[in-house]
Every structure is written in C-alpha cells, then in structure tokens.
Write an enzyme that holds these catalytic residues in place. Structure first.
Site, mmCIF file in Angstrom:
data_model
loop_
_atom_site.group_PDB
_atom_site.id
_atom_site.type_symbol
_atom_site.label_atom_id
_atom_site.label_comp_id
_atom_site.label_asym_id
_atom_site.label_seq_id
_atom_site.Cartn_x
_atom_site.Cartn_y
_atom_site.Cartn_z
ATOM 1 N N GLN A 17 0.774 -1.242 0.000
ATOM 2 C CA GLN A 17 0.000 0.000 0.000
ATOM 3 C C GLN A 17 0.809 1.298 0.000
ATOM 4 O OE1 GLN A 17 -3.263 2.468 2.649
ATOM 5 N NE2 GLN A 17 -3.048 0.331 3.115
ATOM 6 N N GLU A 139 1.278 -1.112 8.306
ATOM 7 C CA GLU A 139 0.496 0.043 8.765
ATOM 8 C C GLU A 139 0.436 0.200 10.293
ATOM 9 O OE1 GLU A 139 -1.427 2.537 7.132
ATOM 10 O OE2 GLU A 139 -1.774 3.221 9.167
ATOM 11 N N ASP A 168 0.615 3.952 5.957
ATOM 12 C CA ASP A 168 0.874 3.581 4.560
ATOM 13 C C ASP A 168 0.598 4.749 3.619
ATOM 14 O OD1 ASP A 168 1.741 1.027 4.933
ATOM 15 O OD2 ASP A 168 -0.226 0.121 4.785
ATOM 16 N N GLY A 247 -7.919 20.445 21.237
ATOM 17 C CA GLY A 247 -7.306 21.679 20.748
ATOM 18 C C GLY A 247 -7.990 22.900 21.322
ATOM 19 N N GLY A 248 -7.786 24.034 20.671
ATOM 20 C CA GLY A 248 -8.296 25.304 21.184
ATOM 21 C C GLY A 248 -9.807 25.440 21.087
HETATM 22 N N1 CAO Z 1 12.028 -10.080 -9.034
HETATM 23 C C1 CAO Z 1 12.750 -10.807 -8.168
HETATM 24 N N2 CAO Z 1 12.690 -10.626 -6.832
HETATM 25 C C2 CAO Z 1 11.872 -9.671 -6.385
HETATM 26 C C3 CAO Z 1 11.107 -8.853 -7.230
HETATM 27 C C4 CAO Z 1 11.203 -9.102 -8.633
HETATM 28 N N3 CAO Z 1 10.507 -8.387 -9.511
HETATM 29 N N4 CAO Z 1 10.391 -7.990 -6.484
HETATM 30 C C5 CAO Z 1 10.703 -8.256 -5.211
HETATM 31 N N5 CAO Z 1 11.590 -9.247 -5.125
HETATM 32 C C6 CAO Z 1 12.215 -9.835 -3.942
HETATM 33 C C7 CAO Z 1 12.969 -8.835 -3.121
HETATM 34 O O1 CAO Z 1 14.214 -8.570 -3.697
HETATM 35 C C8 CAO Z 1 13.078 -9.587 -1.794
HETATM 36 O O2 CAO Z 1 14.118 -10.527 -1.868
HETATM 37 P P1 CAO Z 1 15.211 -10.740 -0.681
HETATM 38 O O3 CAO Z 1 14.433 -10.943 0.567
HETATM 39 O O4 CAO Z 1 15.956 -11.955 -1.126
HETATM 40 O O5 CAO Z 1 16.038 -9.527 -0.625
HETATM 41 C C9 CAO Z 1 11.772 -10.385 -1.761
HETATM 42 O O6 CAO Z 1 11.205 -10.251 -3.064
HETATM 43 C C10 CAO Z 1 10.752 -9.932 -0.734
HETATM 44 O O7 CAO Z 1 10.667 -8.524 -0.690
HETATM 45 P P2 CAO Z 1 10.184 -7.823 0.668
HETATM 46 O O8 CAO Z 1 11.029 -8.350 1.789
HETATM 47 O O9 CAO Z 1 10.136 -6.368 0.484
HETATM 48 O O10 CAO Z 1 8.695 -8.390 0.786
HETATM 49 P P3 CAO Z 1 7.923 -9.010 2.035
HETATM 50 O O11 CAO Z 1 6.611 -9.421 1.507
HETATM 51 O O12 CAO Z 1 8.708 -10.048 2.740
HETATM 52 O O13 CAO Z 1 7.759 -7.767 3.033
HETATM 53 C C11 CAO Z 1 6.995 -5.570 3.635
HETATM 54 C C12 CAO Z 1 6.763 -6.822 2.802
HETATM 55 C C13 CAO Z 1 5.981 -4.539 3.243
HETATM 56 C C14 CAO Z 1 6.840 -5.917 5.134
HETATM 57 C C15 CAO Z 1 8.423 -5.045 3.363
HETATM 58 O O14 CAO Z 1 8.579 -4.870 1.985
HETATM 59 C C16 CAO Z 1 8.720 -3.735 4.059
HETATM 60 O O15 CAO Z 1 8.953 -3.687 5.268
HETATM 61 N N6 CAO Z 1 8.733 -2.622 3.310
HETATM 62 C C17 CAO Z 1 9.082 -1.322 3.824
HETATM 63 C C18 CAO Z 1 7.982 -0.724 4.662
HETATM 64 C C19 CAO Z 1 6.688 -0.610 3.926
HETATM 65 O O16 CAO Z 1 6.573 -0.050 2.861
HETATM 66 N N7 CAO Z 1 5.647 -1.108 4.557
HETATM 67 C C20 CAO Z 1 4.300 -0.899 4.056
HETATM 68 C C21 CAO Z 1 3.689 -2.159 3.732
HETATM 69 S S1 CAO Z 1 1.986 -2.008 3.515
HETATM 70 O O17 CAO Z 1 1.811 -0.751 2.657
#
Ligand code: CAO
Length: 415
Positions: A17, A139, A168, A247-248
């Site tokens: 998101q 979030e 988000d 607030g105010g």
């Molecule tokens: N091709 C190949 N690999 C890909 C890819 C693609 N097109 N797109 C993503 N990947 C891989 C990433 O490189 C990552 O690999 P590694 O773990 O080996 O480095 C893997 O996919 C997983 O990516 P991720 O860790 O970002 O995804 P997740 O689902 O495990 O975590 C989230 C999701 C949101 C918790 C995490 O991305 C995060 O903390 N983001 C930052 C904060 C954020 O934006 N949070 C809001 C989330 S809700 O809006």
C-alpha cells in the site's frame, strides 16, 4: 494542455500500500508509471482480500490506477539487464522493499547513480536509522510506533489504531512530495538525489499536535481541553483523549435522532468561541451567554462534559443532517458521522471526481477514491489498474528488444 507531470518517467518498484499510493498520485498528475512486478504472482495485493475469484482484488485495483505493468525477474541476469535499461530510461525509481532488498538485488544507490546520475531514488521504510532500521513494517506497526495509537482511543481503554491509513497512505503522500521536490531541485542541480520517508516519521509528523501536548503537560501538569480534566489526575505522558478535539476549540461526538438503531447517527459538534452565543440560543440556554461559568472559553473548560451533555439533549431531537443544516446557518462548525455507504452514494463527491466509477476488464465496474488533489490546468482522469504484465512487451520494445528476444524472455520466465 498537457498533464503537470507529463514526460516524467517513474520506475515503480513498489508493492502493497504505502509505495503504490505514492506512485498512483504521480500517475494521476500525468507521469508515466511503469510498475515492475514478479512474473507469475505480481504485487501480493493482487490476490489478497479478493471478492471475486481469480480477479485482481479491490485492494490492488484501488491503489494502482493509471499505471503500466511489466513483469520482470530482477534476480536473473537477463532481468538485471532489463532493469539497468529501465534505470537509464526513467527519472525516478520508487521502492518500498524490506530494508536492504534493493542492495541485495545488486542495485545500491552508488550503482544506480553510476547508471543514471539524474535518477532520483525514493524509498519508504518502516523506520529511519536507529535500533529498528532493519525491521519490516506494516500500517499498524507505524501507527503504534509513531505516537498515534498511544494517543487514540477511550481514556480508560487500550491504545487504539485508526482506520485512516496514516502509516501507509500517509507516508506515500510524504514521499510523493519529496519526489516532486527532488525533481524541481534537479532542474537546478542537474543531479538526482535520494528521497526517503520512514513510516514512523510520517505518522509522528501527522501526530505533531500530540508532541505539542506532551510538552504542555510536562510544563503545566494538566491538559484542560482533555476529558480527564478536572476529575482525573494526569500521568507523565499525553493520555488518550477519546473524541475530544484536545485543541483550542473543544468538540465532541454527540448522539442524534435514531442513535439507538443507527450506529452512525451522531454528529461532531465544536463549541467554537466565536459562535458561543449562537450555540446558546440554538439549544435554548441564552443565560449561558453572560453567566460567568460559561461566558468565556477558559471558564467553560471545567464544565465541558456538562455543556456537551446539554447540547446532546438538543442534537438527540434532530437527525444528524437536520442538526447540520440548523447549525450551519449559524456558522457553527459541525459534521455528521458519515458511513462508507453514505460516502459512496454522495453525489457531490462523485461530481468532483473524489469518488469515481471505474471499468475493469475482468472485474467490471467498481468504485474508487479519485485524486483528492485538484489542479485547475491538469485535471485527473482515473484509468483502470493494469493486468499483471499487460505492458511487458510494449515496454521491452521501447527499451530496444526485438520480438524474438521478448519471446525468449517470456519462455525463460524472465518476464
Ligand atoms: N524479481 C525478483 N525478486 C523480487 C522482485 C522481482 N521483480 N520484487 C521483489 N523481489 C524480492 C525482493 O528482492 C526480496 O528478496 P530478498 O528478501 O531476497 O532480498 C523479496 O522479493 C521480498 O521482498 P520484501 O522483503 O520487500 O517483501 P515481504 O513481503 O517479505 O515484506 C513488507 C513486505 C511490506 C513488510 C516489506 O517490503 C517492508 O517492510 N517494506 C518497507 C515498509 C513498507 O513499505 N511497509 C508498508 C507495507 S503495507 O503498505
């Protein structure tokens, strides 16, 4: 006339998101947003909270309007080659991977700068530098660590998160401003720069009035606009204030006619000082206009509960819309508690494009929130979200790949 951000190319590496809300805004302003997704599955939200089997969810469609989609395995050598070309082709790379994921993919900030010194790299992470810098965040974690949860909810109850996605979408908004600012700066400097927005920081920014109150509390030991005053002693941290404005201009949610059956038959009522005399006349308490216990904002503070209870006796005799009409005639600030159903059916929100009906090839027609920011010379036309990999071939062609090469990449599941 062209769109405000026409000609700006966004390499959209965002998912879930926070990041997608940012790039959707840029797309609404006219940027060409190329969303890069994993072959086969794409953004996880395509398949989450589905209301129709095998069809992109509303979660995905409502966050990814006006974008193009290319699938790309960016961990394969060929995928990396395509990504390099995309980095050279685009102005901004936006990502919200877990901390370190882009580096692990081989695309550090230093490498990206070598490939394209004009590139702006915009990232959302849960936390900035510090003890939690490596944490994954969603979030509600941001709401809890940014000060929103500890200051939201009933004074006697547990911390509460809010339905507004301030962690988000709130961070996505902050990042969008950072990107546009960096683009403007690039006009002068000729160089890109890094833009980062941490979700904890964005939530705290939106909770800045509570940090104001923390310091007021530490100095004076009391917050007279909070419902604890004057009966309950304050602790050392800003408490939850229920629905008090804090607030105010004191405010409260009051029952309206039908509240016994309708969970949204309520109105938010603000006792703005400027219209105090009118409030007294409307509720039939004319003597409060001059009574020293009620005549000034300061004098009213210890009696707010009793004052709102009296006003509620009046609001209970009106529907929330009747009360709104009567109060508005006197410029008394108030607002009915609108349900999502009422908002979805509100014709004025449809007229302004804040609520839009969108057609989608596999889901049919659905409602979405359009662009809440209106530009007079660059109106937003909301178009549907892309199907997974819908634009892979056209984007690869744009980057110079032949039809044969694209066919091989598809066979090898690079795209
Ligand atoms: N091709 C190949 N690999 C890909 C890819 C693609 N097109 N797109 C993503 N990947 C891989 C990433 O490189 C990552 O690999 P590694 O773990 O080996 O480095 C893997 O996919 C997983 O990516 P991720 O860790 O970002 O995804 P997740 O689902 O495990 O975590 C989230 C999701 C949101 C918790 C995490 O991305 C995060 O903390 N983001 C930052 C904060 C954020 O934006 N949070 C809001 C989330 S809700 O809006």
């Amino acid at each position: 006339m062209g769109k405000a951000l026409e000609g700006v190319r966004i390499l959209d590496f965002t998912h879930v998101q926070s990041g997608p809300t940012c790039t959707q805004l840029l797309a609404w302003f006219g940027a060409d947003v190329i969303k890069v997704e994993r072959p086969g599955e794409g953004d996880a939200t395509r398949g989450q909270l589905r209301d129709i089997p095998d069809v992109d969810s509303l979660y995905f469609t409502m966050l990814n309007h006006n974008k193009r989609s290319i699938t790309l395995n960016t961990k394969s050598p060929k995928g990396k080659e395509v990504l390099v070309k995309l980095i050279r082709h685009c102005d901004v790379l936006v990502e919200n991977f877990a901390p370190g994921a882009l580096d692990r993919m081989g695309f550090t900030w230093e490498h990206i700068q070598e490939l394209n010194p004009r590139m702006i790299l915009a990232s959302i992470k849960g936390f900035g530098p510090g003890p939690y810098v490596d944490c994954k965040v969603y979030e509600n974690v941001a709401q809890c660590t940014g000060g929103a949860a500890s200051t939201t909810g009933d004074p006697d109850d547990i911390p509460m998160v809010t339905g507004a996605q301030i962690g988000d979408s709130g961070t996505g908004l902050h990042l969008a401003l950072g990107i546009v600012t960096a683009l403007l700066h690039r006009e002068k400097s000729g160089r890109g720069q890094r833009v980062t927005a941490a979700m904890q920081d964005a939530v705290l920014n939106l909770c800045r009035v509570k940090l104001r109150d923390q310091q007021r509390l530490e100095r004076t030991g009391v917050l007279k606009e909070y419902p604890q005053y004057p009966d309950i002693e304050f602790g050392d941290a800003v408490p939850r204030a229920g629905n008090a404005s804090g607030g105010g201009q004191p405010g409260a949610i009051l029952k309206c006619k039908g509240w016994q059956k309708d969970p949204n038959a309520y109105i938010y009522f603000i006792t703005q000082a400027a219209v105090w005399a009118d409030i007294c006349r409307v509720i039939g308490e004319e003597d409060w206009i001059t009574n020293p216990h009620f005549a000034t904002p300061e004098a009213r503070l210890p009696h707010l509960k009793m004052i709102f209870a009296r006003i509620e006796e009046w609001t209970k005799t009106k529907t929330k819309f009747e009360a709104m009409d009567i109060l508005n005639a006197f410029d008394i600030p108030c607002g009915p508690i609108l349900s999502m159903k009422e908002i979805a059916e509100d014709s004025s929100l449809r007229d302004t494009g804040t609520v839009v009906q969108v057609d989608h090839p596999t889901r049919g027609s659905y409602l979405s929130v359009g662009n809440p920011i209106k530009l007079s010379d660059s109106p937003t036309e909301v178009t549907r979200s892309p199907l997974l990999g819908e634009h892979s071939s056209e984007i690869l062609e744009l980057l110079g790949y032949s039809a044969d090469e694209i066919g091989i990449m598809k066979n090898e599941r690079v795209v």
